[in-house]
Design an enzyme around this catalytic site. Structure first.
Site, PDB file in Angstrom:
ATOM      1  N   GLY A 226       7.408   2.143  -4.723  1.00 18.15           N
ATOM      2  CA  GLY A 226       9.044   2.754  -4.569  1.00 18.15           C
ATOM      3  C   GLY A 226       9.372   3.024  -6.357  1.00 18.15           C
ATOM      4  O   GLY A 226      10.472   3.543  -6.460  1.00 18.15           O
ATOM      5  N   VAL A 227       8.329   2.912  -7.394  1.00 21.07           N
ATOM      6  CA  VAL A 227       8.814   3.158  -8.592  1.00 21.07           C
ATOM      7  C   VAL A 227       8.885   4.471  -8.886  1.00 21.07           C
ATOM      8  O   VAL A 227       8.001   5.404  -8.835  1.00 21.07           O
ATOM      9  CB  VAL A 227       7.767   2.477  -9.569  1.00 21.07           C
ATOM     10  CG1 VAL A 227       8.145   2.566 -10.957  1.00 21.07           C
ATOM     11  CG2 VAL A 227       7.610   1.019  -9.268  1.00 21.07           C
ATOM     12  N   ARG A 228      10.124   4.831  -9.343  1.00 19.24           N
ATOM     13  CA  ARG A 228      10.388   6.276  -9.559  1.00 19.24           C
ATOM     14  C   ARG A 228      11.187   6.664 -11.167  1.00 19.24           C
ATOM     15  O   ARG A 228      11.529   7.771 -11.161  1.00 19.24           O
ATOM     16  CB  ARG A 228      11.179   6.921  -8.548  1.00 19.24           C
ATOM     17  CG  ARG A 228      10.954   6.895  -6.876  1.00 19.24           C
ATOM     18  CD  ARG A 228       9.602   7.840  -6.876  1.00 19.24           C
ATOM     19  NE  ARG A 228       9.278   8.046  -5.482  1.00 19.24           N
ATOM     20  CZ  ARG A 228       8.314   6.967  -5.056  1.00 19.24           C
ATOM     21  NH1 ARG A 228       7.625   6.267  -5.931  1.00 19.24           N
ATOM     22  NH2 ARG A 228       7.785   7.131  -3.683  1.00 19.24           N
TER      23      ARG A 228
ATOM     24  N   HIS B 232       0.770  -1.250  -0.051  1.00 24.97           N
ATOM     25  CA  HIS B 232       0.137   0.006  -0.121  1.00 24.97           C
ATOM     26  C   HIS B 232       0.814   1.268   0.003  1.00 24.97           C
ATOM     27  O   HIS B 232       0.519   2.167   0.568  1.00 24.97           O
ATOM     28  CB  HIS B 232      -0.796   0.037   1.247  1.00 24.97           C
ATOM     29  CG  HIS B 232      -2.263   0.530   1.157  1.00 24.97           C
ATOM     30  ND1 HIS B 232      -3.539  -0.091   0.739  1.00 24.97           N
ATOM     31  CD2 HIS B 232      -2.727   1.766   1.130  1.00 24.97           C
ATOM     32  CE1 HIS B 232      -4.371   0.470   0.482  1.00 24.97           C
ATOM     33  NE2 HIS B 232      -4.169   1.806   0.553  1.00 24.97           N
TER      34      HIS B 232
END
Length: 382
Positions: free
Chosen positions: A311-313, A278
């Protein structure tokens, strides 16, 4: 400001949004350890560069749940994200369509199913929370079916809301009555661009899908009180029978972090799962998505479609999660920040950046198709 990366969109969103709304999107639960680990654990995974591999013909397309996608990416469901720009989810769904990827509407989005359906030209995904009122849930599922939603994302890691300290510090939560309203209004007045675009010209300022049960109460304290009172802590695997009875399309269970839970989802006939904590917004201290994903993919990857978020950046992070075993990656905060920064054009720009970065990651790891991205492209320690 120039927006060349997801981090740039985050900064642009911080400058544009009222403080309480930015903190809601940006924050996590408790000390935010899992939020930080989602980012750091993923970034620390080294890619294995390969050369002289003929990458002149790259194909980033893939298929998920019967849909052909331009790249293995979907926009994740985010509550309240539609408040980041005028009728925000409607802008986001158009940007997703233009990029050839799915958009997922949250149960607690600003725009309703019917409104997003009118804005869309193709089927989108719908995310469902289980609440105590099964009649309300049944009605939402009927609306999603009537809208021809292409998949149902059933979120299971929120039987109770997590404790998010930032929301209290920003006065979004825990500040009922006139005092809290005054403080939030003061924050809005410091962001005149947002106030004009959203607060004044983006009305109605309601949560479209739950507005009927809020019965005219539209304050943020009303929304949080409804969540606390109505999210169902008795949710159980047996509730999938209820969902399946009402929903005939692809079913994706979101919020899986343990291989045993993943096996249970497969045994009960889910079409897919999302390995997710989440966004670090529920139980702090759990595994990051990057660490949880490989054993789950090993356990059930041949039985259902494994997706992941957290956490995908960058497009490099998309490649990392695909290599760890995901078939697709959900972008969450990235699109919410981009929406705040530039509306529909901002989300389009962000997706273009992700696509360009993924293309580079594929080329420099010697892969030309998505199904070639696996753990062989990672320089991982045993």
């Amino acid at each position: 400001m120039i927006t060349a990366s997801v981090a740039d969109f985050r900064e642009a969103a911080r400058r544009r949004l009222p403080h309480f709304l930015f903190e809601y999107i940006d924050g996590g639960s408790y000390a935010e350890a899992t939020l930080r680990r989602n980012i750091s654990d993923l970034a620390e995974i080294a890619l294995r560069q390969r050369v002289l591999r003929d990458v002149s013909q790259l194909d980033m397309s893939t298929e998920l749940f019967g849909q052909r996608l331009a790249m293995p990416v979907a926009l994740a469901p985010i509550g309240l994200a539609g408040l980041n720009a005028r009728r925000g989810e409607c802008q986001a769904v158009r940007a997703a369509e233009r990029a050839g990827v799915p958009f997922t509407l949250s149960t607690v989005g600003a725009c309703s199913l019917s409104e997003v359906t009118r804005a869309a030209s193709r089927p989108f995904w719908f995310q469902l929370y289980m609440v105590r009122d099964r009649g309300f849930v049944r009605d939402l599922l009927a609306q999603a079916a009537a809208a021809n939603c292409a998949a149902l994302v059933f979120t299971v890691d929120m039987p109770v809301p997590g404790a998010r300290y930032r929301d209290y510090h920003s006065r979004l939560a825990g500040s009922p009555g006139l005092g809290g309203q005054v403080r939030r209004v003061a924050q809005v007045l410091r962001r005149p661009g947002w106030a004009w675009d959203v607060a004044l010209n983006g009305r109605p300022m309601t949560l479209g899908n739950v507005a009927p049960v809020l019965k005219g109460k539209s304050g943020v304290e009303d929304f949080f009180a409804w969540m606390r009172d109505n999210f169902d802590p008795s949710i159980h695997w047996r509730d999938l029978d209820f969902i399946r009875a009402e929903w005939k399309g692809p079913l994706i269970i979101k919020g899986i972090l343990d291989p045993e839970d993943a096996k249970q989802a497969a045994e009960l006939g889910a079409d897919g799962i999302v390995v997710s904590n989440h966004g670090g917004r529920q139980l702090d201290g759990v595994l990051s998505s990057a660490r949880a994903l490989p054993p789950i993919a090993d356990a059930v990857g041949d039985r259902l479609t494994v997706l992941a978020d957290g956490g995908v950046r960058s497009g490099l992070d998309v490649a990392r999660l695909i290599a760890l075993g995901a078939k697709g990656v959900l972008l969450g905060r990235a699109w919410a920040w981009a929406l705040a920064a530039g509306g529909e054009a901002g989300v389009t720009r962000m997706l273009d950046i992700i696509a360009a970065e993924l293309r580079i990651a594929m080329a420099l790891t010697g892969t030309t198709r998505v199904d070639e991205i696996d753990r062989s492209i990672l320089a991982m320690k045993d």
